[in-house]
Scaffold this motif. Sequence first.
Motif, PDB file in Angstrom:
ATOM      1  N   THR A 479      -7.518  16.575  -9.140  1.00 46.79           N
ATOM      2  CA  THR A 479      -8.061  17.912  -8.931  1.00 46.79           C
ATOM      3  C   THR A 479      -8.594  18.041  -7.516  1.00 46.79           C
ATOM      4  OG1 THR A 479      -8.676  18.058 -11.270  1.00 46.79           O
ATOM      5  CG2 THR A 479      -9.742  19.603  -9.754  1.00 46.79           C
ATOM      6  N   TYR A 480      -8.089  19.029  -6.799  1.00 50.15           N
ATOM      7  CA  TYR A 480      -8.477  19.244  -5.401  1.00 50.15           C
ATOM      8  C   TYR A 480      -9.615  20.251  -5.308  1.00 50.15           C
ATOM      9  CZ  TYR A 480      -4.252  16.727  -4.119  1.00 50.15           C
ATOM     10  OH  TYR A 480      -3.297  15.758  -3.972  1.00 50.15           O
ATOM     11  N   ILE A 481     -10.496  20.040  -4.344  1.00 47.21           N
ATOM     12  CA  ILE A 481     -11.664  20.905  -4.159  1.00 47.21           C
ATOM     13  C   ILE A 481     -11.351  22.064  -3.210  1.00 47.21           C
ATOM     14  CG2 ILE A 481     -14.098  20.969  -3.494  1.00 47.21           C
ATOM     15  CD1 ILE A 481     -13.505  19.224  -5.929  1.00 47.21           C
ATOM     16  N   GLY A 482     -10.536  21.839  -2.179  1.00 50.48           N
ATOM     17  CA  GLY A 482     -10.184  22.900  -1.235  1.00 50.48           C
ATOM     18  C   GLY A 482      -9.379  23.996  -1.901  1.00 50.48           C
ATOM     19  N   TYR A 483      -9.515  25.223  -1.409  1.00 48.42           N
ATOM     20  CA  TYR A 483      -8.892  26.362  -2.081  1.00 48.42           C
ATOM     21  C   TYR A 483      -7.367  26.340  -2.033  1.00 48.42           C
ATOM     22  CZ  TYR A 483      -8.703  28.412   2.674  1.00 48.42           C
ATOM     23  OH  TYR A 483      -8.470  28.642   4.021  1.00 48.42           O
ATOM     24  N   GLU A 484      -6.775  25.599  -1.100  1.00 49.81           N
ATOM     25  CA  GLU A 484      -5.323  25.596  -1.021  1.00 49.81           C
ATOM     26  C   GLU A 484      -4.675  25.038  -2.284  1.00 49.81           C
ATOM     27  OE1 GLU A 484      -4.308  23.414   2.457  1.00 49.81           O
ATOM     28  OE2 GLU A 484      -4.821  25.045   3.843  1.00 49.81           O
ATOM     29  N   ALA A 515     -16.985  22.915 -11.481  1.00 46.24           N
ATOM     30  CA  ALA A 515     -17.792  23.991 -10.901  1.00 46.24           C
ATOM     31  C   ALA A 515     -18.662  23.435  -9.781  1.00 46.24           C
ATOM     32  CB  ALA A 515     -18.660  24.640 -11.976  1.00 46.24           C
ATOM     33  N   LEU A 516     -19.105  24.337  -8.924  1.00 46.21           N
ATOM     34  CA  LEU A 516     -20.024  24.019  -7.838  1.00 46.21           C
ATOM     35  C   LEU A 516     -21.382  24.646  -8.117  1.00 46.21           C
ATOM     36  CD1 LEU A 516     -17.738  24.750  -4.727  1.00 46.21           C
ATOM     37  CD2 LEU A 516     -18.307  22.500  -5.654  1.00 46.21           C
ATOM     38  N   ALA A 517     -22.427  24.062  -7.551  1.00 51.59           N
ATOM     39  CA  ALA A 517     -23.764  24.645  -7.576  1.00 51.59           C
ATOM     40  C   ALA A 517     -24.396  24.427  -6.209  1.00 51.59           C
ATOM     41  CB  ALA A 517     -24.618  24.009  -8.670  1.00 51.59           C
ATOM     42  N   GLY A 518     -25.086  25.441  -5.705  1.00 56.66           N
ATOM     43  CA  GLY A 518     -25.668  25.346  -4.369  1.00 56.66           C
ATOM     44  C   GLY A 518     -24.805  26.067  -3.350  1.00 56.66           C
ATOM     45  N   GLU A 519     -25.199  25.956  -2.091  1.00 58.71           N
ATOM     46  CA  GLU A 519     -24.500  26.667  -1.016  1.00 58.71           C
ATOM     47  C   GLU A 519     -23.424  25.771  -0.408  1.00 58.71           C
ATOM     48  OE1 GLU A 519     -25.710  28.688   3.213  1.00 58.71           O
ATOM     49  OE2 GLU A 519     -26.847  29.281   1.429  1.00 58.71           O
ATOM     50  N   TRP A 520     -22.172  26.170  -0.595  1.00 60.02           N
ATOM     51  CA  TRP A 520     -21.016  25.410  -0.130  1.00 60.02           C
ATOM     52  C   TRP A 520     -20.124  26.282   0.743  1.00 60.02           C
ATOM     53  CZ3 TRP A 520     -19.912  20.259  -1.518  1.00 60.02           C
ATOM     54  CH2 TRP A 520     -20.711  19.707  -2.520  1.00 60.02           C
ATOM     55  N   MET A 521     -19.492  25.649   1.703  1.00 59.30           N
ATOM     56  CA  MET A 521     -18.436  26.275   2.504  1.00 59.30           C
ATOM     57  C   MET A 521     -17.123  25.640   2.049  1.00 59.30           C
ATOM     58  SD  MET A 521     -17.457  28.226   5.234  1.00 59.30           S
ATOM     59  CE  MET A 521     -18.777  28.327   6.454  1.00 59.30           C
ATOM     60  N   VAL A 522     -16.284  26.413   1.373  1.00 59.29           N
ATOM     61  CA  VAL A 522     -15.037  25.883   0.837  1.00 59.29           C
ATOM     62  C   VAL A 522     -13.898  26.196   1.808  1.00 59.29           C
ATOM     63  CG1 VAL A 522     -13.414  25.910  -1.086  1.00 59.29           C
ATOM     64  CG2 VAL A 522     -15.861  26.179  -1.514  1.00 59.29           C
ATOM     65  N   GLY A 523     -13.261  25.132   2.304  1.00 65.67           N
ATOM     66  CA  GLY A 523     -12.114  25.281   3.188  1.00 65.67           C
ATOM     67  C   GLY A 523     -10.818  24.992   2.457  1.00 65.67           C
ATOM     68  N   GLY A 524      -9.738  24.922   3.210  1.00 62.78           N
ATOM     69  CA  GLY A 524      -8.445  24.706   2.602  1.00 62.78           C
ATOM     70  C   GLY A 524      -8.312  23.364   1.919  1.00 62.78           C
ATOM     71  N   GLN A 525      -8.919  22.305   2.509  1.00 63.10           N
ATOM     72  CA  GLN A 525      -8.779  20.962   1.964  1.00 63.10           C
ATOM     73  C   GLN A 525     -10.037  20.435   1.293  1.00 63.10           C
ATOM     74  OE1 GLN A 525      -7.344  18.184   4.907  1.00 63.10           O
ATOM     75  NE2 GLN A 525      -5.228  18.709   4.473  1.00 63.10           N
ATOM     76  N   SER A 526     -11.191  21.010   1.594  1.00 67.54           N
ATOM     77  CA  SER A 526     -12.437  20.414   1.114  1.00 67.54           C
ATOM     78  C   SER A 526     -13.530  21.458   1.025  1.00 67.54           C
ATOM     79  CB  SER A 526     -12.873  19.294   2.068  1.00 67.54           C
ATOM     80  OG  SER A 526     -13.162  19.834   3.359  1.00 67.54           O
ATOM     81  N   ALA A 527     -14.671  21.033   0.485  1.00 62.94           N
ATOM     82  CA  ALA A 527     -15.870  21.864   0.446  1.00 62.94           C
ATOM     83  C   ALA A 527     -17.004  21.093   1.099  1.00 62.94           C
ATOM     84  CB  ALA A 527     -16.233  22.232  -0.987  1.00 62.94           C
ATOM     85  N   VAL A 528     -17.795  21.781   1.922  1.00 62.65           N
ATOM     86  CA  VAL A 528     -18.907  21.159   2.647  1.00 62.65           C
ATOM     87  C   VAL A 528     -20.208  21.791   2.178  1.00 62.65           C
ATOM     88  CG1 VAL A 528     -19.945  20.750   4.908  1.00 62.65           C
ATOM     89  CG2 VAL A 528     -17.452  20.698   4.653  1.00 62.65           C
TER      90      VAL A 528
END
Length: 622
Positions: A479-484, A515-528
Motif C-alpha cells: 500500500t502506497y502513501i503518495g497520491y499517485e 488513514a492519516l491523523a494530524g497535519e500532513w503534506m501528501v505528495g505523489g510518492q510520500s506524505a510528510v
Amino acid sequence: MILFLVAYLGGVLTILSPCILPVLPFVFARGDQPFLKSGLPLLLGMAVTFALVASLAAVGGGWAVQANQYGRWVAIVLMAVFGLMLLFPQLAEHATRPLVAWGSRLSDSATRGASGSGASSIVPSLLLGVATGLLWAPCAGPILGLLLTGAALNGASAQTSLLLLAYAAGAATSLAGALLVGGRLFKAMKRSLGAGEWIRRGIGAALLCGVAAIALGLDTGVLAQLSLANTSKVEQALVDTVRPAPKAAAAPSDDVVTGGADSTVMMSGSNAMMASNNAMMASGNAMSGAPAMKGVAAGGLPIEGSMPSLAGAVQWLNSPPLTAEQLRGKVVLIDFWTYSCINCLRALPYVRAWSDKYKGKGLVVIGVHAPEFAFEKNVDNVRKAVKELKVDYPVAVDNDYAIWRAFHNEYWPAHYFIDAKGNIRHHHFGEGEYDKSEQVIQQLLAEAGSDVATGDLVKVAATGAQAAADNANVQSPETYIGYERAENFASSGGLARDKARNYATRPDLKSNQWALAGEWMVGGQSAVLDQGGGRISYQFHARDLHLVLGPGKDGKPVRFRVLIDGKPPGADHGMDIDAQGNGTVAEQRLYQLVRQQGSVTDRRFDIEFLDPGAEAFAFTFG
C-alpha cells in the motif's frame, strides 16, 4: 496499433468515471453553440493539452509538475471568470480589472461569436479547452496507469505521447456525444420555456462549483474514491484482450507470482493497476517486453536472447564498470533490486549465498539497483545500504533505468541467468523457487566446464526483514502513501494533493483501509508530517508489517511509537522497535514494525510520530 485502440477505448470510458464531473460544466457551457466552431475546438484543446501535460509530468521531473501547478491555477482563475460572466452578465459592463475584462471578452467571444465565422469564434473556445485540459485529472484506471508508467520508465517518445493523446481523444469523443445531446436539450428548453438566460446562469453556477471542486482537490480526492460505474473491470477486460499467449521461455509462467495480497514480486508502476502491465506491454508494438526465445540449448534450458548492454549506470559499487564483452566466459546472474523493496530483501540472502559459494567456480553476480522512490536515487544511500546488507558483489546504480530498459524488465526482484557464451538461458521474477534457480546456476557452470557438485544446495537462515514471508497468512497488499498510487484511503475528504491538510483517522477502519491523523503534506510518492503528533493507522492481516520511512529534510531523527489494537506490541514487535513500540526514524529505508508471534488475525496498527518531519512512503507485508 492494438495499444492505440485500447488507449482510445479507455478514454471513452472516462465519461462514466466520477472524476469527469468537475469538467462537465466547462464542456456543457458550450452546449448551445455550433459544435464545429465552439464545442470541437474546446475538446481538441482539452485533449492535446492533457496529453502534453501528462507526458511532461511522466518524464519531466519535478519542474514539470511545478509548472503544471501554476498552469492549473491560471486555468482555475480563467474558468472562474468565465463562470461569473455566465452567472452575472452585467458584471462584464462594470469590470475594471484587466483579468476580469479579458475573461469577459473571452467569454462573450466564445459564446456570442460562435454564430459568426472565422478564427475569432474558434480561438476563445480553443483557449477554454486548453484551460480544461490543465484542470482535468481523470481517475487512473488500469489503462491510464499503464500508459503513464510506460512513459515514466521508457522515457519521452512519440509513441508514449501519441498513446496519451489517443486516451485523451477517446475522452473527447464521449464528451462530444454528451455535448451534442446536451446542446439539443438546451435549445429545446429555450424554445419551449423561454428560459435561455436562466439556463445560462445555471451553467455558470455549475461551472463555478466545478472550479471550486478542483481548487479544493475534490476531483482527485473524494471523487476518485467514488464509483458511479465500475470501469476498471471493463478496462481490465480490454487489457486482457491483448494479453499474449504464454511462450515457453518469454512470458512469465508458473514461477512468476504477479497477483494477490501475498504476491512475492513487486511490479513497476502503480500497485493498483500493474497486474496487467507486463501482459499488455509485451504485446504487439508495445513499449517493452520479455526477451524473445531464439532456440534451445543443451540441457533443456532455452536461449531467451543475448545479454543486453550494461551501459548507462550512473555509478558502479564494489567494482569498476563491467561490460557484456568482459563477462564472456563467465556465468552471470543479474539481480534487479532496490533496497527498500521487501521482496528484494527477502531474496537477497540467497543471492549473497550463491555469490559466495560459486564465485570461485566462474559465477559473477551483478546487482542492478533500480530505484522505486526518489531517495533511492541517492548514491550515498545506496552505498550505505550495500554495506549494511553485506552485499560485496558488483552493483550497478541504474538511476536512469538504462539497464532496466535494455533487459525489458518490469519487476523487483528479477533474476536473469546468462551462460558463458552471453546467452540469457533462464529468468525468474519475484521470491521463491530458490532451489530451481541454484540448479540453473549449477547447470550453466557445468556447461562452461566447471566442476560443480549438483544437488548440494545452499541453506539460508535469514532473520529480521529478510526472513521468508508467511504467505499463507498475508491478506494485505502493498500500500502506497503518495497520491499517485494510493488505495483504500479512509480519512474523510480524501487526500489533498501537494498541500498541507489536517486529517483525522477513523476508529472503524475496514480490512486493508488506512488513514492519516494530524497535519500532513501528501505528495505523489510520500506524505510528510508537518507537526509532531501525527499518526498513520492501518487495519491489516499479516504476520509482518513493514513501513518505508525517512526523517525530515534536515536529517533530524524522528521518534515514534507503535500500537497494535491500541496497546504496545509486546512480543509482537518488529526488529526496528522495542516491546513498548518505541522506535526512531534515522534514515530512509524499510522499517520492520510488527512480527506477530502467535496466530495471525485482523489487527489495527497505529504509528504516532512524536516529532515533525517524518516521511512515509509505503506499507509492505509478509
